[in-house]
Design a protein around this motif. Structure first.
Motif, PDB file in Angstrom:
ATOM      1  N   ASP A  94      50.260  43.288  46.056  1.00  0.00           N
ATOM      2  CA  ASP A  94      48.945  43.889  46.153  1.00  0.00           C
ATOM      3  C   ASP A  94      47.708  44.556  45.211  1.00  0.00           C
ATOM      4  N   ALA A  95      48.493  44.940  44.398  1.00  0.00           N
ATOM      5  CA  ALA A  95      47.411  45.110  43.526  1.00  0.00           C
ATOM      6  C   ALA A  95      46.767  44.199  42.494  1.00  0.00           C
ATOM      7  N   PHE A  96      47.115  43.101  42.523  1.00  0.00           N
ATOM      8  CA  PHE A  96      45.362  41.914  42.649  1.00  0.00           C
ATOM      9  C   PHE A  96      45.298  41.504  43.043  1.00  0.00           C
ATOM     10  N   GLU A  97      45.328  42.114  44.566  1.00  0.00           N
ATOM     11  CA  GLU A  97      44.931  41.419  46.084  1.00  0.00           C
ATOM     12  C   GLU A  97      43.639  42.441  46.026  1.00  0.00           C
ATOM     13  N   GLN A  98      44.098  43.850  45.372  1.00  0.00           N
ATOM     14  CA  GLN A  98      42.716  44.668  45.519  1.00  0.00           C
ATOM     15  C   GLN A  98      41.638  44.667  44.328  1.00  0.00           C
ATOM     16  N   ILE A  99      42.527  43.753  43.352  1.00  0.00           N
ATOM     17  CA  ILE A  99      41.395  43.579  41.743  1.00  0.00           C
ATOM     18  C   ILE A  99      40.053  43.203  43.002  1.00  0.00           C
ATOM     19  N   GLY A 100      41.000  41.792  43.026  1.00  0.00           N
ATOM     20  CA  GLY A 100      40.780  40.327  42.895  1.00  0.00           C
ATOM     21  C   GLY A 100      39.495  40.944  44.786  1.00  0.00           C
ATOM     22  N   TYR A 101      39.081  41.544  45.702  1.00  0.00           N
ATOM     23  CA  TYR A 101      38.506  42.144  46.408  1.00  0.00           C
ATOM     24  C   TYR A 101      37.617  42.749  45.978  1.00  0.00           C
ATOM     25  N   GLN A 102      37.453  43.842  44.339  1.00  0.00           N
ATOM     26  CA  GLN A 102      36.454  44.616  44.081  1.00  0.00           C
ATOM     27  C   GLN A 102      36.081  42.721  42.662  1.00  0.00           C
ATOM     28  N   LYS A 103      35.957  42.019  42.652  1.00  0.00           N
ATOM     29  CA  LYS A 103      35.504  41.335  41.999  1.00  0.00           C
ATOM     30  C   LYS A 103      34.251  41.155  41.649  1.00  0.00           C
ATOM     31  N   GLU A 104      33.191  40.886  40.760  1.00  0.00           N
ATOM     32  CA  GLU A 104      31.644  40.129  41.630  1.00  0.00           C
ATOM     33  C   GLU A 104      32.339  38.969  40.632  1.00  0.00           C
ATOM     34  N   SER A 105      33.225  38.099  39.619  1.00  0.00           N
ATOM     35  CA  SER A 105      32.475  36.689  39.424  1.00  0.00           C
ATOM     36  C   SER A 105      33.839  36.015  40.681  1.00  0.00           C
ATOM     37  N   PRO A 106      33.796  34.845  40.937  1.00  0.00           N
ATOM     38  CA  PRO A 106      34.998  34.367  41.627  1.00  0.00           C
ATOM     39  C   PRO A 106      35.835  34.276  41.066  1.00  0.00           C
ATOM     40  N   SER A 107      36.104  33.659  39.214  1.00  0.00           N
ATOM     41  CA  SER A 107      36.636  32.998  38.724  1.00  0.00           C
ATOM     42  C   SER A 107      37.641  34.086  38.533  1.00  0.00           C
ATOM     43  N   VAL A 108      37.077  34.777  38.199  1.00  0.00           N
ATOM     44  CA  VAL A 108      38.229  36.370  37.967  1.00  0.00           C
ATOM     45  C   VAL A 108      38.521  36.144  39.522  1.00  0.00           C
ATOM     46  N   ARG A 109      38.418  36.343  40.423  1.00  0.00           N
ATOM     47  CA  ARG A 109      38.150  37.119  41.901  1.00  0.00           C
ATOM     48  C   ARG A 109      39.736  35.531  42.127  1.00  0.00           C
ATOM     49  N   ASN A 110      39.562  34.795  42.098  1.00  0.00           N
ATOM     50  CA  ASN A 110      40.618  33.801  42.881  1.00  0.00           C
ATOM     51  C   ASN A 110      41.249  33.744  41.174  1.00  0.00           C
ATOM     52  N   SER A 111      41.444  34.479  39.970  1.00  0.00           N
ATOM     53  CA  SER A 111      42.740  34.360  39.523  1.00  0.00           C
ATOM     54  C   SER A 111      43.413  34.981  40.507  1.00  0.00           C
ATOM     55  N   PHE A 112      43.500  36.245  40.637  1.00  0.00           N
ATOM     56  CA  PHE A 112      43.438  37.450  40.834  1.00  0.00           C
ATOM     57  C   PHE A 112      44.526  36.977  41.958  1.00  0.00           C
ATOM     58  N   LEU A 113      43.295  36.386  43.045  1.00  0.00           N
ATOM     59  CA  LEU A 113      43.763  36.565  44.543  1.00  0.00           C
ATOM     60  C   LEU A 113      44.996  34.901  44.374  1.00  0.00           C
ATOM     61  N   GLY A 114      44.723  34.283  44.128  1.00  0.00           N
ATOM     62  CA  GLY A 114      45.438  33.213  43.274  1.00  0.00           C
ATOM     63  C   GLY A 114      46.679  33.796  43.144  1.00  0.00           C
ATOM     64  N   ALA A 115      46.666  34.224  42.087  1.00  0.00           N
ATOM     65  CA  ALA A 115      48.074  35.328  41.561  1.00  0.00           C
ATOM     66  C   ALA A 115      48.966  36.151  42.347  1.00  0.00           C
ATOM     67  N   ASN A 139      20.289  45.446  35.818  1.00  0.00           N
ATOM     68  CA  ASN A 139      19.301  45.867  37.664  1.00  0.00           C
ATOM     69  C   ASN A 139      18.263  43.993  38.107  1.00  0.00           C
ATOM     70  N   GLN A 140      18.933  42.730  37.794  1.00  0.00           N
ATOM     71  CA  GLN A 140      17.934  42.033  37.854  1.00  0.00           C
ATOM     72  C   GLN A 140      19.380  40.804  37.928  1.00  0.00           C
ATOM     73  N   TRP A 141      18.860  40.350  39.202  1.00  0.00           N
ATOM     74  CA  TRP A 141      19.863  39.356  39.778  1.00  0.00           C
ATOM     75  C   TRP A 141      20.190  38.094  39.061  1.00  0.00           C
ATOM     76  N   ALA A 142      19.230  37.598  38.089  1.00  0.00           N
ATOM     77  CA  ALA A 142      19.566  36.222  37.108  1.00  0.00           C
ATOM     78  C   ALA A 142      20.251  36.633  35.863  1.00  0.00           C
ATOM     79  N   ALA A 143      20.726  37.780  36.130  1.00  0.00           N
ATOM     80  CA  ALA A 143      21.627  38.550  34.692  1.00  0.00           C
ATOM     81  C   ALA A 143      23.117  38.528  35.536  1.00  0.00           C
ATOM     82  N   ARG A 144      22.737  38.587  36.557  1.00  0.00           N
ATOM     83  CA  ARG A 144      23.920  38.853  36.894  1.00  0.00           C
ATOM     84  C   ARG A 144      26.072  37.860  36.561  1.00  0.00           C
ATOM     85  N   SER A 145      27.024  38.995  36.582  1.00  0.00           N
ATOM     86  CA  SER A 145      27.573  37.293  35.777  1.00  0.00           C
ATOM     87  C   SER A 145      28.650  37.134  37.134  1.00  0.00           C
ATOM     88  N   TYR A 146      28.302  35.934  37.322  1.00  0.00           N
ATOM     89  CA  TYR A 146      28.944  35.086  38.577  1.00  0.00           C
ATOM     90  C   TYR A 146      30.085  34.058  38.172  1.00  0.00           C
TER      91      TYR A 146
END
Length: 683
Positions: A499-520, A405-412
């Motif tokens: 299609d599955a990767f894309e929905q997972i990517g949309y739901q990810k908080e971390s850009p690195s993880v999002r990009n990995s699913f959307l890039g794949a 619940n602290q923004w400074a501790a969120r994992s982006y």
């Protein structure tokens, strides 16, 4: 680190009413809208996270004194090095269901653009000109610059904005906080070699040059390729594509350089005064970079946190590939800073994100990040000691609720999932102690068995579609991935997995993880496009490479099959450096040793360092330098051709996902040229 490709991407006729926003087009004809399950998930996140806490927005806006009248920064040849305007869709007041709400918040915070006066008359920052921030401390007669961005063009534009706004002063010193290129690559935009010769100091932590050069050498080509996923190289800037990179919008695509430091900080704590500014440097090796340091300004009560404390929990394991970092050591270095400087500091600023103001706020953020890294290490090892494995921990470990619940501790920049696996990997390695996974079949060899046992492609496609229709995206990837490996030319399978990767990517908080699913997903649907590339360092970095490191990489390039039966010894004498090296080829392996000379070498070469650098950068061929007498040789020069005949040239275009069509993306180079290195930003 990455260059946005000049690709013509098909624009889909699909649209989305994103939250309360207007329709948005998808960039890919095969792209899908956020599903009902993704929309529901994003809604839950909007209700669960502390969006009422807007202190980050208040702090990020504080002190803005100048905004440029341009959104693009260009190189001398007219190419775009930086384009903050391409992300302005984020400022339209829409909630995008294709972006995790927490990530969208972070992406908006990273849209700050301009010159900020963060300590009146003394400390200024230019933000939004690159992945990193450039900071200016006013001395008695000039500027001390901290971390001059990634590119010459963006750094020069930032310095000009400062001087035009508050009055021009000379640069007295440049400080590199650490060994990643987005913190030193723009140095030639703010100082020159002549400035250094005339007394401008360049200060860096001990080990800076070694790590600035080495981190991307040995596995450089595969790291560069993996950047396509982590940094979303092929993704357009869109609510469906590239949104942010956690610690900034993206990396600039300008000219990268390196000027060697004139002074290294070697003590744990070391005080230096330049132009009347007292600075206490705190070495923090093994945190975000192998060589990194914080700085405290005791007379200003200002703490510079480098990249150790920013607006995100960082990577313990960076997805492009790197040695796993030490979360516990990171936590301890933050704790040291908290007790050495955090008790008195009234300003905390860093090489990314935005400043924090007031002692209570500074201590709150420092403790949040200290505790997050410590709990990551301790909590994961607590589970590991109870039998939880590397293949389970990301589904078991939870960050304590008070930190969630602290923004400074969120994992982006990092993610809880891949960072937790990294902790186990650091202490226990990749094996989960099940012999089945110790030396498993390669996926392309095991996949056909699974497909056969599941009744072939059609039942898998049907079940995959059913799982996707139920929002069970990870379950769908388990079976569809098997089918894609078994039948890499099955486009229906690749499209459904995408299609599955894309929905997972949309739901990810971390850009690195999002990009990995959307890039794949992009590559599965479209293949690897011709002309795809990334931004690399300039010749300064290659010229700074130790000869031993260059020879190590030649050894990596040796194809053992081509070298079979080959044996020779070379004496290499770097004449103007008094450096002697013996190079041996035996057992299809190239090795070398520094400080020795072989009594009976097949070939002896004497070359000056500058001439060798011209070979390393590909400007000259070694055989030509020998022929013209620049390099002195004694013995059988045919050995050079033998060595050259064994060297593979690594191509950037190999497949990461099956059936995506490897492309020839790397231009041929001279036999002994060192490939350009990716701009390392710590990932």
């Amino acid at each position: 680190m990455v260059r946005r490709n000049a690709l013509v991407l098909t624009t889909a006729l699909l649209t989305l009413t994103a939250g309360t926003g207007a329709a948005q087009e998808h960039f890919d004809a095969k792209g899908k809208l956020p599903s009902e399950f993704t929309v529901e998930f994003q809604g839950e996140m909007r209700n669960a996270l502390p969006f009422e806490d807007e202190r980050d927005f208040e702090e990020s806006r504080k002190g803005l004194i100048a905004t440029p009248d341009y959104k693009q920064i260009k190189t001398e040849n007219g190419t775009v090095a930086w384009d903050i305007g391409s992300y302005e869709y984020l400022l339209e007041g829409k909630d995008f269901d294709s972006i995790h709400p927490s990530l969208q918040r972070q992406a908006i915070l990273n849209m700050n653009y301009g010159l900020y006066e963060i300590l009146e008359g003394k400390i200024y920052q230019v933000r939004g000109f690159d992945l990193s921030n450039i900071s200016f401390i006013r001395g008695d007669s000039g500027w001390i610059i901290f971390d001059p961005l990634a590119s010459k063009e963006t750094a020069a534009a930032a310095l000009k904005l400062l001087n035009d706004t508050v009055g021009e002063l000379p640069v007295k010193a440049v400080v590199y906080s650490h060994s990643h290129a987005d913190h030193y690559g723009g140095v030639r935009g703010v100082i020159t070699d002549e400035d250094v010769a005339n007394g401008v100091e360049v200060i860096a932590p001990e080990g800076f040059m070694e790590h600035a050069v080495s981190e991307n050498v040995y596995a450089g080509n595969v790291m560069n390729r993996r950047l396509f996923f982590q940094y979303g190289v092929l993704l357009p800037r869109s609510p469906y594509g590239h949104v942010d990179q956690s610690i900034g919008k993206n990396i600039s695509a300008g000219t990268t350089g390196l000027i060697e430091p004139t002074k290294y900080v070697s003590e744990d704590y070391e005080e230096i005064t330049i132009d009347g500014v007292r600075m206490i440097f705190q070495n923090t090796p093994g945190t975000e970079a192998p060589a990194e340091m914080n700085t405290y300004f005791p007379d200003l009560k200002a703490f510079w946190a480098a990249e150790n404390i920013t607006g995100t929990i960082h990577n313990i394991y960076t997805l492009r590939g790197a040695l796993v970092r030490d979360a516990l050591s990171w936590s301890k270095h933050i704790n040291d800073a908290l007790y050495e400087f955090g008790q008195d500091a009234e300003l905390m600023f860093a090489s990314h994100s935005w400043p924090r103001f007031g002692n209570d706020r500074i201590q709150e953020v420092m403790r949040a990040q200290r505790d997050t890294y410590a709990n990551l290490n301790n909590g994961v090892l607590n589970l590991a000691n109870k039998g939880v494995t590397i293949n389970q921990v990301h589904n078991v470990y939870d960050v304590p609720e008070s930190l969630q619940n602290q923004w400074a501790a969120r994992s982006y920049h990092g993610s809880v999932e891949h960072n937790s696996r990294a902790v186990i990997n650091r202490y226990l390695g990749y094996w989960d102690a099940n012999p089945t996974t110790l030396t498993p079949l390669s996926p392309e060899d095991s996949a056909p068995l699974y497909v056969e046992m599941m009744g072939g492609a059609q039942p898998i496609l049907a079940k995959g579609q059913e799982l996707i229709g139920n929002g069970e995206y990870f379950a769908a990837t388990e079976i569809l991935n098997k089918l894609v490996y078994a039948e890499p030319q099955n486009q229906d399978a690749k499209d459904l997995l995408a299609d599955a990767f894309e929905q997972i990517g949309y739901q990810k908080e971390s850009p690195s993880v999002r990009n990995s699913f959307l890039g794949a997903a992009y590559e599965l649907r479209n293949g690897i496009p011709e002309g795809a590339t990334i931004e690399t360092t300039g010749p300064d970095t290659i010229k700074a490479m130790p000869v031993s490191m260059w020879l190590d990489f030649l050894g990596i390039r040796v194809n053992s099959a081509k070298a079979a039966g080959m044996e020779f010894t070379i004496n290499l004498d770097i004449a103007d450096r008094d450096e002697k090296i013996v190079i041996e080829m035996s057992n299809a392996t190239l090795t070398h040793i520094v400080g020795h000379k072989a009594d009976e070498a097949d070939l002896s070469l004497a070359i000056n360092r500058a001439d060798l650098e011209s070979v390393m950068t590909g400007e000259q061929k070694l055989v030509d330098l020998i022929a013209e007498g620049t390099v002195k040789s004694e013995g059988d020069t045919k050995v050079i051709g033998q060595l050259a005949s064994t060297l593979d040239q690594f191509d950037l275009g190999f497949e990461l996902m099956p059936g995506t069509g490897a492309q020839d993306l790397t231009k041929p180079a001279n036999n002994f040229a060192q490939p350009a290195l990716a701009n390392s930003n710590g990932g």
